[in-house]
Design a protein around this motif. Structure first.
Motif, PDB file in Angstrom:
ATOM      1  N   LEU A   1       0.844  -1.186   0.000  1.00 59.92           N
ATOM      2  CA  LEU A   1       0.000   0.000   0.000  1.00 59.92           C
ATOM      3  C   LEU A   1       0.883   1.240   0.000  1.00 59.92           C
ATOM      4  CD1 LEU A   1      -2.613  -1.174   2.658  1.00 59.92           C
ATOM      5  CD2 LEU A   1      -2.962  -1.001   0.188  1.00 59.92           C
ATOM      6  N   PRO A   2       0.989   1.945  -1.125  1.00 54.95           N
ATOM      7  CA  PRO A   2       1.792   3.166  -1.168  1.00 54.95           C
ATOM      8  C   PRO A   2       1.117   4.287  -0.380  1.00 54.95           C
ATOM      9  CG  PRO A   2       0.616   2.872  -3.218  1.00 54.95           C
ATOM     10  CD  PRO A   2       0.371   1.623  -2.414  1.00 54.95           C
ATOM     11  N   PRO A   3       1.869   5.255   0.093  1.00 54.45           N
ATOM     12  CA  PRO A   3       1.264   6.371   0.833  1.00 54.45           C
ATOM     13  C   PRO A   3       0.391   7.228  -0.074  1.00 54.45           C
ATOM     14  CG  PRO A   3       3.587   6.796   0.422  1.00 54.45           C
ATOM     15  CD  PRO A   3       3.337   5.386  -0.010  1.00 54.45           C
TER      16      PRO A   3
ATOM     17  N   PRO B   1       6.423   1.965   0.172  1.00 57.80           N
ATOM     18  CA  PRO B   1       5.056   1.533   0.505  1.00 57.80           C
ATOM     19  C   PRO B   1       5.050   0.687   1.775  1.00 57.80           C
ATOM     20  CG  PRO B   1       5.951   0.125  -1.200  1.00 57.80           C
ATOM     21  CD  PRO B   1       6.992   1.183  -0.940  1.00 57.80           C
ATOM     22  N   MET B   2       3.902   0.567   2.369  1.00 56.54           N
ATOM     23  CA  MET B   2       3.700  -0.349   3.484  1.00 56.54           C
ATOM     24  C   MET B   2       3.213  -1.688   2.949  1.00 56.54           C
ATOM     25  SD  MET B   2       4.372   0.816   6.487  1.00 56.54           S
ATOM     26  CE  MET B   2       4.253   2.160   7.640  1.00 56.54           C
TER      27      MET B   2
ATOM     28  N   LYS C   1      -7.712  -4.770  -2.879  1.00 54.77           N
ATOM     29  CA  LYS C   1      -6.484  -3.976  -2.958  1.00 54.77           C
ATOM     30  C   LYS C   1      -6.736  -2.613  -3.611  1.00 54.77           C
ATOM     31  CE  LYS C   1      -1.734  -4.070  -4.702  1.00 54.77           C
ATOM     32  NZ  LYS C   1      -0.693  -4.880  -5.381  1.00 54.77           N
ATOM     33  N   GLY C   2      -7.500  -2.610  -4.693  1.00 57.09           N
ATOM     34  CA  GLY C   2      -7.760  -1.352  -5.382  1.00 57.09           C
ATOM     35  C   GLY C   2      -8.513  -0.354  -4.532  1.00 57.09           C
ATOM     36  N   LEU C   3      -9.425  -0.842  -3.689  1.00 54.25           N
ATOM     37  CA  LEU C   3     -10.177   0.046  -2.813  1.00 54.25           C
ATOM     38  C   LEU C   3      -9.336   0.554  -1.664  1.00 54.25           C
ATOM     39  CD1 LEU C   3     -13.589  -1.865  -2.601  1.00 54.25           C
ATOM     40  CD2 LEU C   3     -13.169   0.322  -3.748  1.00 54.25           C
ATOM     41  N   LEU C   4      -8.489  -0.328  -1.120  1.00 51.25           N
ATOM     42  CA  LEU C   4      -7.694   0.034   0.039  1.00 51.25           C
ATOM     43  C   LEU C   4      -6.553   0.996  -0.304  1.00 51.25           C
ATOM     44  CD1 LEU C   4      -7.454  -3.495   1.704  1.00 51.25           C
ATOM     45  CD2 LEU C   4      -8.754  -1.546   2.561  1.00 51.25           C
ATOM     46  N   SER C   5      -6.015   0.870  -1.503  1.00 49.51           N
ATOM     47  CA  SER C   5      -4.877   1.679  -1.896  1.00 49.51           C
ATOM     48  C   SER C   5      -5.341   2.949  -2.576  1.00 49.51           C
ATOM     49  CB  SER C   5      -3.970   0.889  -2.851  1.00 49.51           C
ATOM     50  OG  SER C   5      -4.596   0.743  -4.108  1.00 49.51           O
ATOM     51  N   GLY C   6      -4.397   3.750  -2.963  1.00 50.52           N
ATOM     52  CA  GLY C   6      -4.735   4.981  -3.664  1.00 50.52           C
ATOM     53  C   GLY C   6      -5.006   4.771  -5.137  1.00 50.52           C
ATOM     54  N   ALA C   7      -4.950   3.502  -5.600  1.00 51.81           N
ATOM     55  CA  ALA C   7      -5.115   3.234  -7.041  1.00 51.81           C
ATOM     56  C   ALA C   7      -6.448   3.700  -7.566  1.00 51.81           C
ATOM     57  CB  ALA C   7      -4.931   1.736  -7.308  1.00 51.81           C
TER      58      ALA C   7
ATOM     59  N   VAL D   1      -1.768   8.788   4.674  1.00 52.39           N
ATOM     60  CA  VAL D   1      -2.220   7.475   5.127  1.00 52.39           C
ATOM     61  C   VAL D   1      -1.760   6.433   4.117  1.00 52.39           C
ATOM     62  CG1 VAL D   1      -4.223   8.371   6.390  1.00 52.39           C
ATOM     63  CG2 VAL D   1      -4.452   7.771   3.968  1.00 52.39           C
ATOM     64  N   ASN D   2      -1.994   5.182   4.429  1.00 53.28           N
ATOM     65  CA  ASN D   2      -1.711   4.095   3.483  1.00 53.28           C
ATOM     66  C   ASN D   2      -2.959   3.336   3.079  1.00 53.28           C
ATOM     67  OD1 ASN D   2       1.029   4.392   5.092  1.00 53.28           O
ATOM     68  ND2 ASN D   2       1.522   3.460   3.120  1.00 53.28           N
TER      69      ASN D   2
END
Length: 313
Positions: free
Chosen positions: A168-170, A270-271, A302-308, A244-245
């Protein structure tokens, strides 16, 4: 002469001993008050000691003998539960208790849904949860108060195995009217002059501030909070940006005001989100099943949790 008390009677005894009343114990174990009272009386008769002092209006107080026996009764119940769970493990059945910890910064986003979907799939599993910061999770695992913890690969100790799941990138959270909100990404150099709301938790705060240190800059911290929801509220109300991450599934603060999330540009570390475990916990059927399920569940989101999937329209 064999003892004739039952595990059920011990369960009633422990429930009353820990709650202090038959009424409260009745709610805890979902059994009628008369049944609990009868069970305790039968246990006292079998053991030959008085376990409680009865107070007419103030509940029950364990006697000296009752206090000593209470610890042993709890141990017997734990051993009995362990025997049942071991039998399930040997037969390949997924069941038993699972004490799960989670990093407080994303517990509200990840843990309830993951927990619910897993117990719906395995209805003989009983999950209890604790939310804590990174240092507290290390301590809880070492004290065997939890068996697994969902967290980041942040300053991890060598004695606790970690299984990474996703990176998870910042990302940067800001209000919709923030001067930098119109871009597609934002740099540390752009952020540095602006007020920052720091998520001030052990290990996490150092990670966020390291971005500025590595760039030879200093963050303009104007607000600090240890609460993720409070941070989102401060950001949405214009008190500053935050880093945030994990991105909430809804782009709104708890008070309903909108938030904007932008990727943090540059080569920022990233974390890795994953499961941290006490030694050898992954040897049981339950732990293996939860590890595999959690990996799949988190990977799907993953897509929802990250900034993607952060909106920049």
């Amino acid at each position: 002469m064999p003892l004739r008390y039952t595990l059920r009677q011990l369960e009633y005894f422990v429930a009353v001993g820990t709650t202090g009343s038959i009424a409260a114990a009745s709610q805890q174990v979902n059994v009628s008050s008369p049944s609990i009272s009868t069970g305790i009386s039968q246990l006292e008769e079998e053991l030959g000691v008085q376990l409680f002092v009865r107070h007419h209006a103030q509940g029950l107080t364990p006697t000296v003998a009752g206090r000593k026996l209470l610890d042993h009764a709890q141990m017997v119940l734990r051993q009995a539960a362990g025997l049942r769970d071991l039998a399930g493990d040997l037969s390949g059945t997924i069941r038993g208790p699972l004490a799960l910890g989670c990093l407080s910064t994303f517990a509200q986003i990840v843990l309830p849904g993951l927990r619910r979907s897993f117990v719906e799939l395995h209805d003989e599993v009983r999950i209890s949860q604790l939310e804590a910061d990174q240092s507290e999770l290390f301590s809880l695992l070492r004290q065997a108060k939890i068996e697994m913890a969902l967290t980041y690969d942040l300053d991890l100790p060598r004695d606790l195995p970690f299984v990474p799941m996703i990176e998870l990138p910042p990302i940067v959270a800001m209000s919709e009217d923030h001067p930098l909100a119109g871009g597609t990404s934002v740099t540390i150099e752009q952020l540095a002059p602006h007020p920052m709301v720091l998520l001030d938790l052990p290990h996490s705060a150092d990670y966020f501030l390291s971005f500025f240190v590595n760039a030879g800059l200093r963050a303009n911290i104007t607000e600090r909070t240890r609460d993720m929801a409070v941070m989102r509220g401060l950001v949405a109300n214009g008190f500053g940006y935050s880093i945030v991450n994990v991105r909430p599934f809804a782009d709104r603060a708890p008070d309903g005001k909108p938030l904007r999330f932008l990727p943090l540009a540059g080569n920022q570390r990233p974390m890795k989100l994953g499961l941290l475990m006490a030694s050898a916990t992954d040897r049981t059927q339950l732990h293996k099943a939860f590890l595999a399920y959690a990996r799949s569940w988190i990977e799907e989101r993953k897509g929802l949790l990250s900034g993607a999937s952060a909106r920049v329209d």
